[in-house]
Design a protein around this motif. Structure first.
Motif, short mmCIF file in Angstrom:
data_model
loop_
_atom_site.label_atom_id
_atom_site.label_comp_id
_atom_site.label_asym_id
_atom_site.label_seq_id
_atom_site.Cartn_x
_atom_site.Cartn_y
_atom_site.Cartn_z
N MET A 1 6.42 -52.31 12.74
CA MET A 1 5.57 -52.63 11.61
C MET A 1 5.55 -51.50 10.60
SD MET A 1 2.07 -54.53 11.75
CE MET A 1 0.75 -54.33 10.65
N THR A 2 5.54 -50.25 11.04
CA THR A 2 5.54 -49.13 10.11
C THR A 2 6.80 -49.13 9.25
OG1 THR A 2 4.20 -47.82 11.62
CG2 THR A 2 5.44 -46.62 9.96
N ALA A 3 7.94 -49.38 9.84
CA ALA A 3 9.19 -49.38 9.07
C ALA A 3 9.17 -50.46 7.99
CB ALA A 3 10.39 -49.57 9.99
N SER A 4 8.65 -51.65 8.30
CA SER A 4 8.61 -52.70 7.29
C SER A 4 7.65 -52.35 6.16
CB SER A 4 8.24 -54.04 7.92
OG SER A 4 6.89 -54.04 8.35
N PHE A 5 6.53 -51.70 6.48
CA PHE A 5 5.59 -51.28 5.44
C PHE A 5 6.22 -50.24 4.53
CE2 PHE A 5 2.57 -48.09 4.00
CZ PHE A 5 1.74 -48.87 3.20
N LEU A 6 6.85 -49.22 5.12
CA LEU A 6 7.49 -48.17 4.33
C LEU A 6 8.62 -48.73 3.49
CD1 LEU A 6 7.45 -45.21 6.88
CD2 LEU A 6 5.90 -45.63 4.95
N ASP A 7 9.37 -49.68 4.04
CA ASP A 7 10.46 -50.30 3.29
C ASP A 7 9.92 -51.09 2.10
OD1 ASP A 7 13.28 -50.98 2.96
OD2 ASP A 7 12.68 -53.01 3.57
N ALA A 8 8.80 -51.77 2.28
CA ALA A 8 8.19 -52.54 1.18
C ALA A 8 7.57 -51.62 0.13
CB ALA A 8 7.13 -53.49 1.73
N LEU A 9 7.07 -50.47 0.54
CA LEU A 9 6.41 -49.53 -0.38
C LEU A 9 7.42 -48.71 -1.18
CD1 LEU A 9 3.77 -48.12 -1.34
CD2 LEU A 9 4.10 -46.53 0.58
N ALA A 10 8.42 -48.15 -0.52
CA ALA A 10 9.34 -47.20 -1.14
C ALA A 10 10.31 -47.88 -2.12
CB ALA A 10 10.13 -46.47 -0.06
N ALA A 11 10.73 -47.12 -3.12
CA ALA A 11 11.73 -47.56 -4.09
C ALA A 11 12.78 -46.48 -4.24
CB ALA A 11 11.07 -47.85 -5.44
N ASP A 12 13.99 -46.87 -4.65
CA ASP A 12 15.09 -45.92 -4.80
C ASP A 12 15.01 -45.11 -6.09
OD1 ASP A 12 16.26 -46.58 -2.38
OD2 ASP A 12 17.45 -48.19 -3.27
N GLY A 13 14.23 -45.55 -7.05
CA GLY A 13 14.14 -44.87 -8.34
C GLY A 13 13.21 -45.66 -9.24
N PRO A 14 13.14 -45.27 -10.51
CA PRO A 14 12.24 -45.95 -11.43
C PRO A 14 12.71 -47.37 -11.74
CG PRO A 14 13.57 -44.34 -12.61
CD PRO A 14 13.87 -44.16 -11.15
N ALA A 15 11.74 -48.24 -12.02
CA ALA A 15 12.06 -49.61 -12.43
C ALA A 15 12.83 -49.57 -13.73
CB ALA A 15 10.77 -50.40 -12.59
N PRO A 16 13.85 -50.43 -13.89
CA PRO A 16 14.69 -50.40 -15.10
C PRO A 16 13.90 -50.53 -16.40
CG PRO A 16 15.69 -51.78 -13.43
CD PRO A 16 14.33 -51.40 -12.90
N ASP A 17 12.81 -51.28 -16.40
CA ASP A 17 12.04 -51.47 -17.63
C ASP A 17 11.06 -50.34 -17.91
OD1 ASP A 17 10.35 -52.18 -15.51
OD2 ASP A 17 9.26 -53.64 -16.72
N ARG A 18 11.03 -49.32 -17.03
CA ARG A 18 10.10 -48.20 -17.21
C ARG A 18 10.79 -46.84 -17.18
NH1 ARG A 18 4.91 -50.34 -15.34
NH2 ARG A 18 4.88 -52.28 -16.49
N ILE A 19 12.12 -46.82 -17.15
CA ILE A 19 12.85 -45.57 -16.93
C ILE A 19 12.39 -44.44 -17.86
CG2 ILE A 19 15.12 -44.45 -17.11
CD1 ILE A 19 16.31 -46.89 -15.78
N GLY A 20 12.35 -44.63 -19.13
CA GLY A 20 11.97 -43.56 -20.06
C GLY A 20 10.56 -43.05 -19.86
N GLN A 21 9.64 -43.94 -19.55
CA GLN A 21 8.25 -43.54 -19.38
C GLN A 21 8.01 -42.82 -18.06
OE1 GLN A 21 9.11 -46.72 -20.20
NE2 GLN A 21 8.46 -46.83 -22.33
#
Length: 190
Positions: A1-21
């Motif tokens: 369960m911890t791995a699925s939570f961390l996988d859902a929470l974490a991102a590889d980088g900024p969202a494409p529509d927010r990169i500059g901000q």
């Protein structure tokens, strides 16, 4: 369960529509070692070590951190709150409606909960809010380089006319495995 939570929470980088901000705080991604100085009202100082970890979360639309003083692995005897241990997390979210960052700090050990707004101020980042007693607080990142920065917390007892330094954190990039520095400070933030 911890791995699925961390996988859902974490991102590889900024969202494409927010990169500059996302650049304002994106340079923090990774691990930092801390030297912490708490300035006591009686003029004394308390020095400690700490660790601070930042990561992209919520599809890259936010940056979350985990702040730990003293670092994991150090002896944490007795009552955590009485000994001013801190183990908390901040969620920083860019809000395009106000062109600023909404910031929520939570420390379940010290029962400290803060809401602030963060913006660039010259070469620094300033976060403003109010403490649990309604006094103005100011947290700032300054002396920013790709490998270090100073983080200062201040409180005003006269509604912002003057500020009292409460705590300073001198941060250095950690050599800890898994460190990522994908986003470096932008010009004017080095």
């Amino acid at each position: 369960m911890t791995a699925s939570f961390l996988d859902a929470l974490a991102a590889d980088g900024p969202a494409p529509d927010r990169i500059g901000q996302m650049d304002l705080y994106g340079w923090l991604i990774g691990a930092w070692d801390l030297d912490v100085v708490r300035y006591m009202p009686n003029g004394g100082e308390r020095r400690r070590k700490g660790e601070w970890h930042f990561g992209w979360v919520l599809e890259g639309r936010a940056i979350q951190d985990v702040w730990i003083v003293p670092p994991r692995g150090q002896l944490r005897d007795g009552d955590a709150a009485a000994n001013a241990y801190s183990y908390g997390s901040t969620l920083r979210i860019y809000d395009p409606r106000i062109d600023a960052w909404q910031i929520q700090w939570t420390d379940p050990v010290m029962q400290n909960f803060l809401t602030m707004t963060g913006r660039r101020h010259g070469d620094d980042i300033i976060q403003l809010g109010r403490d649990s007693e309604g006094r103005p607080i100011r947290w700032s990142f300054s002396q920013i380089t790709p490998r270090s920065f100073l983080w200062r917390g201040e409180t005003s007892h006269d509604d912002g006319a003057t500020w009292r330094r409460d705590v300073e954190f001198t941060a250095r990039r950690s050599s800890q495995a898994g460190h990522s520095s994908r986003t470096e400070p932008k010009s004017g933030m080095r």
